[in-house]
Motif scaffolding. Sequence first.
Motif, PDB file in Angstrom:
ATOM      1  N   SER A 289     -13.860   1.678 -11.554  1.00 14.79           N
ATOM      2  CA  SER A 289     -13.204   0.933 -10.474  1.00 14.79           C
ATOM      3  C   SER A 289     -11.720   1.271 -10.467  1.00 14.79           C
ATOM      4  O   SER A 289     -11.030   1.108 -11.483  1.00 14.79           O
ATOM      5  CB  SER A 289     -13.398  -0.574 -10.672  1.00 14.79           C
ATOM      6  N   TYR A 290     -11.236   1.724  -9.320  1.00 15.62           N
ATOM      7  CA  TYR A 290      -9.853   2.179  -9.184  1.00 15.62           C
ATOM      8  C   TYR A 290      -8.975   1.151  -8.476  1.00 15.62           C
ATOM      9  O   TYR A 290      -9.425   0.436  -7.582  1.00 15.62           O
ATOM     10  CB  TYR A 290      -9.811   3.470  -8.361  1.00 15.62           C
ATOM     11  N   ARG A 291      -7.721   1.117  -8.897  1.00 15.08           N
ATOM     12  CA  ARG A 291      -6.666   0.463  -8.132  1.00 15.08           C
ATOM     13  C   ARG A 291      -5.480   1.418  -8.066  1.00 15.08           C
ATOM     14  O   ARG A 291      -5.033   1.933  -9.096  1.00 15.08           O
ATOM     15  CB  ARG A 291      -6.223  -0.854  -8.782  1.00 15.08           C
ATOM     16  N   VAL A 292      -5.017   1.687  -6.839  1.00 10.85           N
ATOM     17  CA  VAL A 292      -3.890   2.596  -6.630  1.00 10.85           C
ATOM     18  C   VAL A 292      -2.790   1.821  -5.922  1.00 10.85           C
ATOM     19  O   VAL A 292      -2.976   1.321  -4.804  1.00 10.85           O
ATOM     20  CB  VAL A 292      -4.306   3.829  -5.797  1.00 10.85           C
ATOM     21  N   ASP A 293      -1.631   1.696  -6.558  1.00 14.36           N
ATOM     22  CA  ASP A 293      -0.486   0.976  -5.986  1.00 14.36           C
ATOM     23  C   ASP A 293       0.675   1.940  -5.822  1.00 14.36           C
ATOM     24  O   ASP A 293       0.914   2.780  -6.699  1.00 14.36           O
ATOM     25  CB  ASP A 293      -0.025  -0.169  -6.906  1.00 14.36           C
ATOM     26  N   ASN A 294       1.376   1.827  -4.703  1.00 14.80           N
ATOM     27  CA  ASN A 294       2.665   2.496  -4.589  1.00 14.80           C
ATOM     28  C   ASN A 294       3.712   1.438  -4.339  1.00 14.80           C
ATOM     29  O   ASN A 294       3.566   0.566  -3.478  1.00 14.80           O
ATOM     30  CB  ASN A 294       2.673   3.574  -3.506  1.00 14.80           C
ATOM     31  N   ALA A 295       4.790   1.503  -5.153  1.00 11.45           N
ATOM     32  CA  ALA A 295       5.690   0.362  -5.242  1.00 11.45           C
ATOM     33  C   ALA A 295       7.075   0.612  -4.652  1.00 11.45           C
ATOM     34  O   ALA A 295       7.519  -0.135  -3.789  1.00 11.45           O
ATOM     35  CB  ALA A 295       5.825  -0.064  -6.703  1.00 11.45           C
ATOM     36  N   VAL A 296       7.781   1.642  -5.098  1.00 14.11           N
ATOM     37  CA  VAL A 296       9.198   1.777  -4.779  1.00 14.11           C
ATOM     38  C   VAL A 296       9.416   3.026  -3.933  1.00 14.11           C
ATOM     39  O   VAL A 296       9.139   4.133  -4.385  1.00 14.11           O
ATOM     40  CB  VAL A 296      10.044   1.862  -6.065  1.00 14.11           C
TER      41      VAL A 296
ATOM     42  N   LEU B 280     -11.922  12.787  -1.899  1.00 15.44           N
ATOM     43  CA  LEU B 280     -10.569  12.739  -1.340  1.00 15.44           C
ATOM     44  C   LEU B 280     -10.333  11.442  -0.572  1.00 15.44           C
ATOM     45  O   LEU B 280     -11.114  11.083   0.324  1.00 15.44           O
ATOM     46  CB  LEU B 280     -10.350  13.927  -0.407  1.00 15.44           C
ATOM     47  N   LEU B 281      -9.237  10.755  -0.926  1.00 21.27           N
ATOM     48  CA  LEU B 281      -8.867   9.511  -0.253  1.00 21.27           C
ATOM     49  C   LEU B 281      -7.397   9.560   0.113  1.00 21.27           C
ATOM     50  O   LEU B 281      -6.557  10.023  -0.674  1.00 21.27           O
ATOM     51  CB  LEU B 281      -9.126   8.296  -1.151  1.00 21.27           C
ATOM     52  N   PRO B 282      -7.008   9.074   1.315  1.00 26.51           N
ATOM     53  CA  PRO B 282      -5.602   9.084   1.720  1.00 26.51           C
ATOM     54  C   PRO B 282      -4.789   8.039   0.959  1.00 26.51           C
ATOM     55  O   PRO B 282      -5.297   6.970   0.605  1.00 26.51           O
ATOM     56  CB  PRO B 282      -5.663   8.752   3.214  1.00 26.51           C
ATOM     57  N   VAL B 283      -3.526   8.367   0.701  1.00 27.40           N
ATOM     58  CA  VAL B 283      -2.592   7.440   0.065  1.00 27.40           C
ATOM     59  C   VAL B 283      -1.324   7.404   0.911  1.00 27.40           C
ATOM     60  O   VAL B 283      -0.644   8.420   1.061  1.00 27.40           O
ATOM     61  CB  VAL B 283      -2.248   7.883  -1.379  1.00 27.40           C
ATOM     62  N   ASN B 284      -1.011   6.256   1.483  1.00 23.46           N
ATOM     63  CA  ASN B 284       0.182   6.100   2.312  1.00 23.46           C
ATOM     64  C   ASN B 284       1.377   5.803   1.423  1.00 23.46           C
ATOM     65  O   ASN B 284       1.400   4.802   0.699  1.00 23.46           O
ATOM     66  CB  ASN B 284      -0.009   4.968   3.321  1.00 23.46           C
ATOM     67  N   LEU B 285       2.397   6.671   1.464  1.00 22.82           N
ATOM     68  CA  LEU B 285       3.569   6.535   0.598  1.00 22.82           C
ATOM     69  C   LEU B 285       4.758   5.895   1.296  1.00 22.82           C
ATOM     70  O   LEU B 285       5.806   5.703   0.674  1.00 22.82           O
ATOM     71  CB  LEU B 285       3.974   7.914   0.069  1.00 22.82           C
ATOM     72  N   ASP B 286       4.630   5.548   2.568  1.00 24.40           N
ATOM     73  CA  ASP B 286       5.773   5.066   3.330  1.00 24.40           C
ATOM     74  C   ASP B 286       6.103   3.597   3.091  1.00 24.40           C
ATOM     75  O   ASP B 286       7.210   3.147   3.398  1.00 24.40           O
ATOM     76  CB  ASP B 286       5.537   5.275   4.834  1.00 24.40           C
ATOM     77  N   ALA B 287       5.156   2.832   2.564  1.00 22.88           N
ATOM     78  CA  ALA B 287       5.397   1.404   2.355  1.00 22.88           C
ATOM     79  C   ALA B 287       4.603   0.947   1.144  1.00 22.88           C
ATOM     80  O   ALA B 287       3.572   1.541   0.808  1.00 22.88           O
ATOM     81  CB  ALA B 287       4.976   0.601   3.594  1.00 22.88           C
ATOM     82  N   PRO B 288       5.073  -0.093   0.463  1.00 20.97           N
ATOM     83  CA  PRO B 288       4.301  -0.614  -0.667  1.00 20.97           C
ATOM     84  C   PRO B 288       2.891  -0.981  -0.233  1.00 20.97           C
ATOM     85  O   PRO B 288       2.679  -1.575   0.821  1.00 20.97           O
ATOM     86  CB  PRO B 288       5.093  -1.857  -1.093  1.00 20.97           C
ATOM     87  N   ALA B 289       1.917  -0.598  -1.025  1.00 21.49           N
ATOM     88  CA  ALA B 289       0.524  -0.855  -0.662  1.00 21.49           C
ATOM     89  C   ALA B 289      -0.324  -0.826  -1.923  1.00 21.49           C
ATOM     90  O   ALA B 289       0.074  -0.307  -2.963  1.00 21.49           O
ATOM     91  CB  ALA B 289       0.024   0.199   0.327  1.00 21.49           C
ATOM     92  N   SER B 290      -1.505  -1.417  -1.814  1.00 25.00           N
ATOM     93  CA  SER B 290      -2.463  -1.418  -2.916  1.00 25.00           C
ATOM     94  C   SER B 290      -3.841  -1.109  -2.347  1.00 25.00           C
ATOM     95  O   SER B 290      -4.254  -1.683  -1.339  1.00 25.00           O
ATOM     96  CB  SER B 290      -2.483  -2.767  -3.632  1.00 25.00           C
ATOM     97  N   THR B 291      -4.527  -0.177  -2.984  1.00 26.08           N
ATOM     98  CA  THR B 291      -5.847   0.248  -2.522  1.00 26.08           C
ATOM     99  C   THR B 291      -6.839   0.158  -3.684  1.00 26.08           C
ATOM    100  O   THR B 291      -6.511   0.518  -4.814  1.00 26.08           O
ATOM    101  CB  THR B 291      -5.809   1.701  -2.013  1.00 26.08           C
TER     102      THR B 291
END
Length: 393
Positions: A259-266, A371-382
């Motif tokens: 089970s994955y969790r991908v967060d982009n923060a700053v 392959l899964l998209p990752v949006n880097l423009d705003a904080p998000a969690s997938t």
Amino acid sequence: MAKYPEANWMHKRMLMASKALVDARALKPGDKTLGEATRALYKAQCNDAYWHGVFGGLYLPHLRTAVYENLLTAERLVTEARGYRGNSIEKADMDADGNDEVILKTAGLNLLFSPGNGGGLYEFDFIKKALNLSNVLTRWPEGYHHKLEKIAKGGAGEGTTSIHDLLLVKEKGLDKLLTLDTRRRGSFVEHVIGRETTFAEFSANTQTELADFSNGRFECLVDDDGKGFSLSKWSDVKGVSVFVAKEIRPLGADGFTVSYRVDNAVVDVRGDTPGEAVLAVELNLLLPCCDGPACLYNFRGARIDETAIGLGSAGELSGVEGVSLIDKFTGVCVTIEVSTPVRLWRFPIYSVSLSEAGFEKIFQGACLAFLLPVNLDAPASTGFSFSVRVEAI
């Protein structure tokens, strides 16, 4: 063992099986089942598969498969002699590289992850068939590859009668398969790549990595209930701090979930807009019949109905929800399901090696990249997850 981590791993697994047998003998001297285990261990100590010489050795998948078959048989017999096998998790530096592996065992599986090597799965054993499904050899550089390149350019061989310099090419175009890897191939290894990255680049290992997940060190934490563990790591991606966490837990006796969790923060304070990247979760698997007619893919998804495709095939599919790898001769099926439809790249791993018969290509495994998209423009969690099951068919 220094050049080939796969050989080192196999050797250390043999030592693990040997130690388990010695410990069991001390508790149950003269046990007949342990006598059978001893015979299986001795078979697994046949030297050919542990090194690469004139006759192929480590490069031959059927030799490595036979070693693991006997190692796993020996371990199964030791377990039977000592009693019931239940779920367990332990940390140990099994490959003697100075970093602990995490070993998750169920009644039907062994899963060996390496937090210090990209957090990848490097051994995936199906006990019922005595089969290591992660028995994939990486495309390593060899000192003799330049000879094949010379032949492809029209140069002559060296004209010697030495078996080491016998320059026969068993099929045309082998020089085009001289694709090399820069790290050992494992499963549940993560890459962050640009949207512009092509299938051809990824399959040739020439893609630009935007993060160091695939070869970095992951933190490991065993769950409080002792039934699973998590691996996590931060990495910078175009000025954005990206966090990847994956939790591994058993799914019955013959399955597990990741089970994955991908967060982009700053987001970088310079105001750049990194846009969208792609997370590629890579798996590498080998079935005993390799790319022969008995080994097939079955794909499932909203927009696809692809069945009976050989493991030697390559291509891209969208909307994939699951894939099965089937070996009809051995009678084993590995099914991987994804909680969300994804784009999937698949291609065979072919090595080019030199044996007494000349240069030849050898199927070393099948690579799958989800392959899964990752949006880097705003904080998000997938969040998303994989479920993996193995069955005898």
